[in-house]
Design an enzyme around this catalytic site. Structure first.
Site, short mmCIF file in Angstrom:
data_model
loop_
_atom_site.label_atom_id
_atom_site.label_comp_id
_atom_site.label_asym_id
_atom_site.label_seq_id
_atom_site.Cartn_x
_atom_site.Cartn_y
_atom_site.Cartn_z
N HIS A 404 0.84 -1.20 0.00
CA HIS A 404 0.00 0.00 0.00
C HIS A 404 0.88 1.25 0.00
O HIS A 404 1.97 1.26 0.58
CB HIS A 404 -0.91 0.01 1.23
N CYS A 453 -0.09 2.10 -5.04
CA CYS A 453 -1.06 3.12 -5.41
C CYS A 453 -0.42 4.51 -5.33
O CYS A 453 0.47 4.75 -4.52
CB CYS A 453 -2.26 3.03 -4.48
#
Length: 830
Positions: A404, A453
């Site tokens: 992440h 991301c």
């Protein structure tokens, strides 16, 4: 020796070779086989072989290499059947060939000569002892030649010389009978090579002892690489050379010889040495391959670089003026981090596979690789600190991160597994902060591959701008465009994420790193499943043709490179395999393997079991609470059962396996207990006896670096708040077709209730299962990737879409994506 084996001997003490021959004869015979033998034994009330027992024996034919005869003999042995009884039954059966198996041969070799490796100047002793009906005569041979004056059971050569190395065999005669012993290999080591002074290398107990270590070498292209190592012991050890952690094909001898070396042979070499029950490694040494610089002399004569200064009065014109300049790294270091087991955010699968695959590829490119899974914030910062310690002037540094992440104001942040929900920059690592510290090391190339991301974090309003130097050696490869998501393929097994799926096909190309990434971008652009959803973005200030395949030339930094190599190797040393002897007579092998720099695999194998023991198994337990090991996933019969999916094909079979992850959390030396569970034939099946031994393997692998410690004062955390203009970030574009920014603001007004909180992945694997065998793909959307919480009003819509800026894939998008993906697979199948 009597005419028959001792009649009172229990048949469960028969030698394995005799039992095997006996079973082969009884299994294949119809009228005089195991069924008829069972009937004869069943009529004798002493051993009670019932019809149920015979049915159980017959079921053995359904097993691979199953033997009904072997099962019958075991039942008879457990009930006290002796050799005399068995011989009487076989006599009644009329199977004289089987009966002959129990009678001694006219000549039998009891002690076979054993292969041995020893030091030149020591004494060589080979033994062969046989018994026969008449006096036994011996004659030793080396290959096909008789050894002079060698007609005794023992062959003694004192002192042994290098010329005595070879293969030996003994011929034994007794009357008309003649037998040959097994071959014995003799390997003689010459200690004029490098060895540790002050040590004794005579292996009195037959265990391996390392005697010769490989040495650092600097060669020119076209020369011959010759490396040697060696160990003494019985039997002769087996050798397997490795380059950059990867086994070299057909390099299984003490001496590694590579004629006509090229730049690709540059790297770090070591050898794995193994015996029957143990394994050890030599030191890892560098082999530097420098190009042979040629010059052109008048008169069409060529000379090498070494000859240039020996020529006087001759004008030389370097060919290098017309050739592209060869660039070098003074060393290559890579830090690979894969975060997947998040505590407060959706868990991932692809990072583990991606880090594993890239580790193997980068090692082949001569990178010192540190590969780590599931790091907390402090562990990530300390890992970066250790990574920075390996950098110096001219080093190629590479950082790969999968997990992440988010991007605010041009700065990228990596999210640790313990990040709170929601998280801020103080909970994460800023990539640009790491780049600043790398620049201070005057590195030759800085490569960042960020598989995460890049959406904005609305909970983080800080602007940690970093002042970067203007250097022409920075390359960023982003798995997705700014303000977009990254994808990982979804399947029942373990697969790569989209970025690494294509990156690993190009990483070994001998091209400028930006060219390699351009080609990866082109490949990703052709992938229908993510077309219009994810596109690689490249930012670069690279002005030279630097490639990951560039050779290493330490130059003036040779001592520094050697020191750093030693530091890196120390954190990647596996514990040596060991043999544990228990009081009951059982012997256990304890072996170790590394799946990642912080993941250790332990396997146990029964080497020796007492003859009167019917069951034996070794378990490892009592591990440090720091490691948080699940007892249900320990001591499993297959690697996959304990979570070892990537390394399983490289592990030995028929063992019990245990996987220890998060070694970076280990605060003390790793001490655990090996429990041996055994059942003897005279005991009930449910009765077992336990023995235990405590084992201390120190701090294995990355545990030696104490990444659990408090963050150092000079950590990358300290550089996050220095003013900087993000607009100064250099940018390299792979072309207009690769700037796929995912502007999805129009989707914000869709029905958010279609995505329930428990479905934070946009997963089409269920829909695609019928067409593609259960393989779909999963997208980390802004919520699942960055850990944000949605706020809803009474109608189920976000209260402020513009402020949240959270694009959500609607059902129509999923359906379209599913259709494109399935159609692409159909096209591939056609």
């Amino acid at each position: 020796m009597s005419e028959s084996l001792e009649r009172s001997t229990k048949i469960n003490l028969l030698k394995e070779s005799i039992v095997k021959k006996l079973c082969e004869l009884l299994d294949k015979s119809n009228n005089k086989g195991w069924r008829k033998l069972g009937e004869i034994v069943g009529n004798d009330r002493r051993f009670k072989v019932s019809s149920d027992d015979m049915e159980m024996c017959s079921l053995r034919v359904l097993e691979i290499e199953g033997s009904p005869s072997l099962m019958l003999l075991r039942l008879m042995g457990e009930r006290g059947c002796t050799m005399g009884h068995l011989m009487d039954y076989l006599q009644t059966l009329g199977n004289l060939e089987a009966l002959q198996c129990l009678k001694p041969p006219p000549l039998q070799i009891l002690i076979q000569p054993q292969s041995v490796a020893l030091i030149c100047g020591h004494n060589l002793r080979l033994s062969c002892h046989a018994v026969g009906k008449t006096p036994v005569q011996y004659q030793w041979f080396k290959s096909r030649e008789e050894v002079p004056n060698s007609s005794s059971p023992e062959l003694l050569i004192s002192p042994v010389q290098l010329k005595d190395a070879g293969f030996y065999i003994c011929r034994v005669n007794s009357g008309d009978a003649c037998e040959f012993s097994q071959w014995a290999q003799v390997d003689v080591l010459n200690l004029t090579m490098s060895y540790a002074p002050g040590q004794s290398y005579q292996s009195l107990d037959g265990r391996l002892k390392l005697a010769i270590q490989p040495q650092f070498q600097r060669l020119h292209v076209g020369e011959t690489l010759q490396m040697e190592c060696g160990a003494v012991g019985r039997p002769v050890p087996r050798y397997q050379w490795h380059k950059n952690g990867v086994p070299i094909l057909n390099a299984t001898k003490r001496k590694l010889i590579i004629p006509l070396v090229i730049q690709d042979h540059h790297g770090r070499y070591r050898c794995e040495i193994s015996g029957s029950t143990e394994r050890m490694w030599t030191n890892e040494v560098d082999v530097v391959i420098a190009p042979r610089i040629s010059v052109q002399i008048s008169g069409a004569m060529e000379c090498s670089e070494d000859d240039i200064y020996a020529i006087e009065g001759v004008s030389c014109e370097l060919f290098l003026n017309s050739l592209p300049e060869q660039l070098y790294a003074t060393d290559k270091v890579a830090l690979l981090i894969g975060n997947l087991s998040y505590q407060n955010h959706p868990q991932l699968k692809a990072p583990m596979v991606d880090v594993y695959d890239l580790t193997n590829l980068l090692r082949q490119l001569n990178f010192k690789v540190v590969s780590l899974l599931d790091l907390t914030e402090s562990e990530m910062r300390n890992a970066v600190d250790e990574f920075l310690l390996l950098l110096h002037k001219g080093v190629y540094g590479l950082l790969y991160y999968a997990g992440h992440g988010y991007e605010n104001y041009g700065n990228s942040f990596m999210v640790p597994v313990d990040a709170p929900n929601p998280y801020h920059s103080a909970n994460c690592l800023c990539v640009q902060s790491i780049l600043k510290l790398m620049q201070e090391k005057e590195t030759g190339l800085n490569v960042f591959l960020l598989d995460m991301c890049r959406k904005r974090n609305i909970h983080d309003e800080s602007t940690p701008n970093i002042v970067l130097r203007v250097t022409a050696n920075i390359v960023f490869g982003y798995a997705t465009c700014q303000d977009a998501e990254a994808f990982e393929l979804s399947s029942t097994g373990f697969t790569n994420g989209v970025f690494v799926k294509f990156l690993k096909k190009r990483l070994m190309d001998d091209e400028k790193i930006t060219v390699v990434l351009d080609r990866v971008a082109e490949d990703m652009g052709q992938f229908d499943a993510t077309k219009g959803k994810q596109a690689l973005e490249i930012r670069s200030s690279l002005s030279e043709r630097r490639a990951l395949t560039d050779p290493i030339l330490p130059g003036d930094s040779a001592d520094v490179v050697h020191a750093h190599s030693h530091q890196w190797a120390k954190a990647h040393e596996l514990p040596e395999s060991m043999c544990l002897n228990f009081d009951c007579g059982a012997q256990i092998k304890l072996g170790f393997a590394a799946e990642f720099s912080n993941v250790l695999v332990i396997y146990t194998h029964i080497i020796k079991m007492p003859e009167d023991m019917s069951f034996c198994q070794a378990h490892v337990t009592d591990f440090s609470l720091d490691l948080d090991v699940d007892p249900k996933e320990m001591n499993r019969e297959t690697p996959e059962e304990t979570g070892i999916y990537l390394l399983s094909s490289s592990l030995p079979q028929h063992c019990l396996y245990t996987r220890l992850s998060s070694l970076q959390k280990l605060r003390e030396e790793l001490v655990f207990t090996v429990y041996l569970q055994g059942t003897f034939t005279a005991m009930e099946d449910d009765d077992s006896i336990f023995w235990s031994k405590s084992v201390n393997i120190g701090k294995p692998l990355i545990a030696r670096l104490d990444l659990h410690r408090a963050v150092r004062r000079n950590s990358c955390l300290q550089t996050c708040m220095i003013p900087h203009s993000p607009s100064q970030s250099p940018c390299h574009s792979p072309g207009p077709e690769h700037h796929h920014h995912l502007h999805q603001g129009s989707h914000q007004a869709q029905d958010y209730n279609r995505l329930s909180p428990q479905h934070r992945y946009l997963d089409i694997s269920e829909h695609a299962q019928g067409a593609v065998g259960g393989c779909g793909f999963t997208c980390y959307d802004h919520l699942s990737q960055c850990g944000f919480e949605r706020t809803y009003e009474s109608d189920g819509l976000p209260n402020s879409p513009g402020k949240l800026s959270i694009p959500i894939e609607a059902t129509e998008d999923i359906t379209e994506l599913q259709t494109v993906f399935i159609n692409s697979l159909h096209l591939q199948q056609q």
